[in-house]
Scaffold this motif. Structure first.
Motif, PDB file in Angstrom:
ATOM      1  N   UNK A   1      -4.002  -3.257  13.161  1.00 42.74           N
ATOM      2  CA  UNK A   1      -2.718  -2.562  13.010  1.00 42.74           C
ATOM      3  C   UNK A   1      -1.994  -3.042  11.755  1.00 42.74           C
ATOM      4  N   UNK A   2      -1.992  -4.348  11.519  1.00 44.04           N
ATOM      5  CA  UNK A   2      -1.331  -4.865  10.317  1.00 44.04           C
ATOM      6  C   UNK A   2      -2.051  -4.411   9.052  1.00 44.04           C
ATOM      7  N   UNK A   3      -3.365  -4.425   9.073  1.00 47.01           N
ATOM      8  CA  UNK A   3      -4.160  -4.077   7.890  1.00 47.01           C
ATOM      9  C   UNK A   3      -3.913  -2.642   7.421  1.00 47.01           C
ATOM     10  N   UNK A   4      -3.602  -1.742   8.326  1.00 49.63           N
ATOM     11  CA  UNK A   4      -3.403  -0.345   7.930  1.00 49.63           C
ATOM     12  C   UNK A   4      -1.996  -0.055   7.399  1.00 49.63           C
ATOM     13  N   UNK A   5      -1.107  -1.033   7.397  1.00 44.19           N
ATOM     14  CA  UNK A   5       0.252  -0.828   6.899  1.00 44.19           C
ATOM     15  C   UNK A   5       0.239  -0.760   5.376  1.00 44.19           C
ATOM     16  N   UNK A   6       1.093   0.094   4.839  1.00 43.70           N
ATOM     17  CA  UNK A   6       1.170   0.257   3.383  1.00 43.70           C
ATOM     18  C   UNK A   6       2.344  -0.541   2.840  1.00 43.70           C
ATOM     19  N   UNK A   7       2.337  -1.803   3.169  1.00 43.10           N
ATOM     20  CA  UNK A   7       3.421  -2.685   2.729  1.00 43.10           C
ATOM     21  C   UNK A   7       2.883  -4.107   2.716  1.00 43.10           C
ATOM     22  N   UNK A   8       3.784  -5.047   2.528  1.00 43.54           N
ATOM     23  CA  UNK A   8       3.393  -6.457   2.544  1.00 43.54           C
ATOM     24  C   UNK A   8       2.843  -6.895   3.892  1.00 43.54           C
ATOM     25  N   UNK A   9       3.072  -6.101   4.933  1.00 45.09           N
ATOM     26  CA  UNK A   9       2.543  -6.455   6.254  1.00 45.09           C
ATOM     27  C   UNK A   9       1.025  -6.501   6.264  1.00 45.09           C
ATOM     28  N   UNK A  10       0.390  -5.724   5.430  1.00 44.41           N
ATOM     29  CA  UNK A  10      -1.075  -5.719   5.386  1.00 44.41           C
ATOM     30  C   UNK A  10      -1.614  -7.120   5.074  1.00 44.41           C
ATOM     31  N   UNK A  11      -0.883  -7.883   4.282  1.00 46.52           N
ATOM     32  CA  UNK A  11      -1.319  -9.248   3.937  1.00 46.52           C
ATOM     33  C   UNK A  11      -1.232 -10.190   5.136  1.00 46.52           C
ATOM     34  N   UNK A  12      -0.318  -9.913   6.062  1.00 46.24           N
ATOM     35  CA  UNK A  12      -0.167 -10.768   7.246  1.00 46.24           C
ATOM     36  C   UNK A  12      -1.440 -10.746   8.084  1.00 46.24           C
ATOM     37  N   UNK A  13      -2.212  -9.667   8.001  1.00 44.08           N
ATOM     38  CA  UNK A  13      -3.451  -9.559   8.768  1.00 44.08           C
ATOM     39  C   UNK A  13      -4.426 -10.682   8.441  1.00 44.08           C
ATOM     40  N   UNK A  14      -4.281 -11.308   7.263  1.00 42.86           N
ATOM     41  CA  UNK A  14      -5.179 -12.394   6.866  1.00 42.86           C
ATOM     42  C   UNK A  14      -4.669 -13.762   7.311  1.00 42.86           C
TER      43      UNK A  14
END
Length: 198
Positions: free
Chosen positions: A177-190
């Motif tokens: 779910x985090x990885x598919x965000x088009x914002x800085x949230x995608x980085x939280x997935x790591x």
């Protein structure tokens, strides 16, 4: 201030800073959110209990992995069914099909996602359901409690997708779910499971 009904149907994704072990890396689908409080189910906590062990008539309709999910810490002795009805039109009825926007025994939460009346005969819904998950318990918040947690930065709020309810790999849903965000949230997935090992 966020409109009180605006979180219904959205996902709450636990931030890495959320300390409550009930919600560590949890992805919660908000089912109800109004001035009386909020209710949701944790989508990524499968148990080892098969659906056939507690709700045998519904077992054939439950999607893989076919187990009961721990929906949250409240009322774990009760069951909630969440299902996707493909083609259900959020504006009303599906073309040429159900009046009222869905089959009998299903109440729309958001888009094609809805609650299933587990007291109804499964054959009423069987042909209409695209996927079904059974949850033991739920996550609940009193009036203003969720808004307070949001203000403290405990949750990210993102849009849900019908596939979130039936993810074949629920354990990986937090990162997905985090990885598919088009914002800085995608980085939280790591973000590592244990930051001290980084």
């Amino acid at each position: 201030m966020t409109e009180v009904s605006s979180l219904t149907g959205r996902l709450l994704v636990a931030t890495p800073a959320l300390a409550d072990p009930n919600f560590d890396r949890a992805v919660v689908l908000v089912i109800d959110h109004d001035d009386q409080g909020s209710l949701g189910v944790v989508l990524n906590r499968p148990t080892a209990v098969g659906v056939e062990e507690i709700l045998a008539p519904w077992a054939g309709l439950a999607g893989a992995p076919g187990v009961v999910f721990r929906g949250g810490p409240v009322s774990q002795d009760s069951a909630l069914g969440v299902a996707v009805v493909p083609g259900a039109d959020p504006a009303g009825a599906r073309a040429g099909a159900w009046a009222g926007g869905g089959p009998m025994g299903w109440r729309r939460v958001h888009g094609a996602i809805g609650l299933v009346d587990l007291d109804a005969p499964p054959e009423l819904l069987g042909a209409a359901l695209g996927s079904l998950r059974i949850f033991a318990g739920y996550a609940g918040w009193g009036p203003g409690q969720l808004e307070e947690e949001l203000g403290e930065g405990a949750w990210y709020v993102v849009e849900s997708e019908p596939g979130d309810v039936s993810s074949p790999r629920p354990e990986g849903l937090w990162r997905e779910v985090l990885r598919r965000q088009r914002s800085g949230l995608a980085m939280i997935a790591t973000y590592p499971d244990d930051p001290s090992l980084n």
